[in-house]
Design an enzyme around this catalytic site. Structure first.
Site, PDB file in Angstrom:
ATOM      1  N   LYS A 349       0.846  -1.200   0.000  1.00 31.02           N
ATOM      2  CA  LYS A 349       0.000   0.000   0.000  1.00 31.02           C
ATOM      3  C   LYS A 349       0.882   1.250   0.000  1.00 31.02           C
ATOM      4  CE  LYS A 349      -3.965  -1.811   2.644  1.00 31.02           C
ATOM      5  NZ  LYS A 349      -4.993  -1.598   1.622  1.00 31.02           N
ATOM      6  N   ARG A 423     -10.121 -11.623   2.228  1.00 30.39           N
ATOM      7  CA  ARG A 423     -10.988 -12.692   1.687  1.00 30.39           C
ATOM      8  C   ARG A 423     -10.308 -14.041   1.770  1.00 30.39           C
ATOM      9  NH1 ARG A 423     -11.576  -9.469  -3.897  1.00 30.39           N
ATOM     10  NH2 ARG A 423     -11.165  -7.786  -2.447  1.00 30.39           N
TER      11      ARG A 423
HETATM   12  N1  BES Z   1      -8.043  -3.766   4.370  1.00 27.17           N
HETATM   13  C1  BES Z   1      -8.196  -3.384   3.039  1.00 27.17           C
HETATM   14  C2  BES Z   1      -9.500  -2.630   2.764  1.00 27.17           C
HETATM   15  C3  BES Z   1      -9.666  -1.307   3.452  1.00 27.17           C
HETATM   16  C4  BES Z   1      -9.344  -0.143   2.808  1.00 27.17           C
HETATM   17  C5  BES Z   1     -10.245  -1.235   4.692  1.00 27.17           C
HETATM   18  C6  BES Z   1      -9.552   1.074   3.425  1.00 27.17           C
HETATM   19  C7  BES Z   1     -10.448  -0.024   5.317  1.00 27.17           C
HETATM   20  C8  BES Z   1     -10.107   1.133   4.685  1.00 27.17           C
HETATM   21  C9  BES Z   1      -8.182  -4.606   2.116  1.00 27.17           C
HETATM   22  O1  BES Z   1      -7.394  -5.649   2.570  1.00 27.17           O
HETATM   23  C10 BES Z   1      -7.689  -4.167   0.795  1.00 27.17           C
HETATM   24  O2  BES Z   1      -6.604  -3.660   0.754  1.00 27.17           O
HETATM   25  N2  BES Z   1      -8.482  -4.354  -0.241  1.00 27.17           N
HETATM   26  C11 BES Z   1      -8.113  -3.944  -1.543  1.00 27.17           C
HETATM   27  C12 BES Z   1      -8.662  -4.950  -2.517  1.00 27.17           C
HETATM   28  C13 BES Z   1      -8.179  -4.770  -3.926  1.00 27.17           C
HETATM   29  C14 BES Z   1      -6.706  -5.040  -3.991  1.00 27.17           C
HETATM   30  C15 BES Z   1      -8.937  -5.684  -4.832  1.00 27.17           C
HETATM   31  C16 BES Z   1      -8.713  -2.565  -1.805  1.00 27.17           C
HETATM   32  O3  BES Z   1      -9.830  -2.296  -1.372  1.00 27.17           O
HETATM   33  O4  BES Z   1      -8.036  -1.749  -2.426  1.00 27.17           O
HETATM   34 ZN    ZN Z   2      -5.368  -5.521   2.036  1.00 27.41          ZN
END
Ligand code: BES
Ligand code: ZN
Ligand code: ZN
Length: 578
Positions: A349, A423
């Site tokens: 990230k 997931r």
């Molecule tokens: N934990 C994150 C989602 C999240 C983002 C929670 C902001 C709370 C605030 C999750 O694990 C994630 O990073 N999801 C990705 C999925 C994508 C790579 C398909 C996302 O939402 O960008």
């Molecule tokens: Zn994530």
């Protein structure tokens, strides 16, 4: 120096020997006319020729410290200072409805009316004097109105007849009380007054929730902390409802605490230990802290693939709360995503805002806190809580984009983006949840940024294969004000995750960002065969800036109260058990 403390009636209370003792007596004296009758007081380690003395309650006409008179040769400064300290120990928060017509008189709650009578109409008089009618959520502070409550905060409750608003999908009256009481209690905290009595405003549960949620703040790791304020119900009616509200709010505060805490404090094992400690006193609760070897035996290959990237070992937390009369009754099964830190892994990230990913265990925090609350309320149903806990970190052992892993049910998953790790944990935990013949399986997860894009912090997104389950969640959320909104589980999205080059399913939708919350839900559905399942995507409600007025800025612990209310409803619905 010798002195005497006299009250206005002229009655001689006690002989005192030195200013320190005079001050001490003053303090006790204040305590006396607040409630005691006859007190025998020990002087502990204080240097004095008196080691014990008696204070006898007179029919006191003393109204405040100023009515105490001192012989001229005794400095009254130390006495008044000591007394003043005590006088500032108690605050009162009273609600007031906005008047029906413009410029009309304020409408007090029944507690407000009673207090106004007690001070001979002075409260109404001052309220009229000090400006325009009080708007919803606005406050006025009055000092010195009554000896028992040196500081009184009056808060605007909005319209008296506010109830369920079916555009907003919540009970507006309850929300108004929560918001107003929270503001009032924070004013008391700003004045550094340690106790506050709270007007139940005709709904003591909501008032208690407003007070306990509104005062909560994470300052565990600061040397200088905000003063602690203890809210109490004003009056004796509605004490059961008040206590229920305190319990609901403390449940949410537990989730907020776990989410807010830094990831180096709440590691997987620390999370499990905190929950275990909270549940230790309940004889009808069993907590299993499953180690990595157990997770391996259970063939949770998707969960393990995420965990192996981190130096912190994973934990699978399993809680059994047996509250039903029949311990064999089918349980409600809660599952929560417990990523104690989500760096994204190899699909790292951006660093800005990454610290918020310490709350990526919000699913685990809210479901476990809901079970702690259900146990505290002694809800008559069985609940099982499951929380896969690990970190998502980049390392030489971490998942790489394109890796294929095998979940507990044998399905293979292509890890196209290591940041879609939640997931993977949930796939295995959901498979495991099918071992319990559940009445319903409800999982909560901070799963997708796309959920935040879709609904923001207005409501939790609910993806469910059961309208029965949806109705219960929805009705619960109208009461709690922590809302839910139904989202689709169309085949349309399923196709986008099952069309996968190397495995049965991909962990991202093939059109990547489009409908991201829906493709994530469709992915989870691949691991569910139970007829009553709901996935709650809580990413949008994870934190609060200022949207929910009764929560301070920070991790929100939402939707813990909705989960508790939902469980309470299910426990009442046992005869139509699904
Ligand atoms: N934990 C994150 C989602 C999240 C983002 C929670 C902001 C709370 C605030 C999750 O694990 C994630 O990073 N999801 C990705 C999925 C994508 C790579 C398909 C996302 O939402 O960008
Ligand atoms: Zn994530
Ligand atoms: Zn995550």
């Amino acid at each position: 120096m010798t002195g005497k403390i006299l009250c206005k009636t002229g009655a001689d209370l006690v002989n005192a020997t030195d200013p320190e003792l005079v001050k001490f007596i003053g303090e006790i004296y204040y305590g006396l006319f607040r409630g005691g009758k006859i007190r025998q007081c020990g002087l502990g380690g204080r240097r004095s020729k008196f080691t014990r003395f008696f204070l006898i309650s007179l029919s006191l006409s003393c109204q405040s410290a100023h009515h105490l008179q001192f012989p001229t040769h005794v400095s009254s400064d130390s006495v008044t200072k000591g007394l003043q300290d005590k006088l500032n120990t108690q605050g009162l928060v009273l609600g007031v409805y906005s008047s029906e017509k413009d410029g009309g008189a304020a409408q007090f709650t029944s507690a407000g009316d009673a207090f106004d009578t007690l001070v001979s109409g002075k409260l109404r008089e001052l309220l009229t004097l000090c400006g325009p009618p009080l708007k919803k959520g606005k406050t006025r502070i009055f000092h010195g109105l009554h000896q028992d409550f040196p500081s009184v905060v009056v808060v605007g409750l909005g319209k008296k007849n506010a109830g369920v608003n079916d555009q907003e999908n919540w009970n507006e009256g309850k929300e108004n009380i929560r918001a107003a009481i929270a503001v009032g209690c924070r004013q008391i905290q700003d004045l550094e007054i340690p106790c506050v009595e709270v007007d139940p405003c005709g709904d003591a549960q909501s008032a208690a929730e407003g007070a306990v949620l509104g005062l909560h703040e994470y300052n565990e790791l600061k040397q200088k902390k905000k003063p602690i304020v203890t809210p109490q119900l004003h009056g004796s009616a509605e004490s059961k409802a008040w206590q229920k509200g305190v319990t609901y709010a403390e449940g949410q505060n537990l989730a907020r605490y776990l989410m807010e805490a830094p990831a180096n404090y709440i590691t997987p094992i620390k999370f499990a230990e905190q929950i275990e400690q909270k549940l230790r006193s309940f004889s009808n609760v069993k907590v299993h802290i499953r180690p990595e070897s157990w997770i391996t035996t259970e063939q949770m290959g998707a969960f393990l693939s995420v965990a192996k990237g981190s130096a912190e070992p994973p934990i699978f937390l399993e809680i059994h709360y047996l509250g039903a009369a029949n311990t064999n009754d089918s349980p409600l099964v809660f599952v929560g995503k417990g990523v104690t830190f989500d760096s994204g892994g190899i699909s790292l990230k951006p660093s800005s805002g990454m610290d918020a990913m310490r709350a990526d265990m919000g699913g685990a925090a809210t479901v476990c806190s809901a079970i702690v609350t259900a146990a505290a309320l002694n809800l008559p149903l069985n609940i099982i809580g499951l929380a896969p806990l690990c970190e998502n970190m980049p390392s030489g052992k971490a998942n790489k984009p394109g890796d294929v892993v095998r979940a507990k049910n044998g399905k293979t998953i292509q890890v196209d983006n290591t940041d879609a790790e939640g997931r993977l944990l949930l796939a295995d935990a959901l498979c495991y949840a099918h071992n319990f013949n559940a009445r319903a399986i409800v999982n909560a997860a901070t799963l997708t940024g796309a959920m935040d894009v879709a609904l923001g912090s207005a409501a939790t997104g609910v993806f469910t294969n059961s309208s029965w389950l949806w109705t219960h969640l929805y009705e619960a959320s109208i009461l709690t004000g922590d809302r839910v909104w139904r989202m689709p589980l169309f085949e349309h999205y399923t196709k986008q995750v099952t069309d996968c080059p190397l495995a049965d399913v991909s962990n991202v939708g093939k059109y990547s960002r489009a409908g991201g919350a829906c493709t994530a839900a469709a992915f989870l559905k691949e691991f569910v065969t139970a007829p009553h399942w709901a996935h709650l995507d809580i990413a949008g409600v994870m934190s609060n800036k200022d949207e929910v007025p009764y929560l301070r800025k920070g991790m929100a612990g939402r939707p813990t109260r909705t989960l508790v209310e939902f469980a309470a409803r299910l426990s009442r619905d046992s005869h139509n058990a699904k």
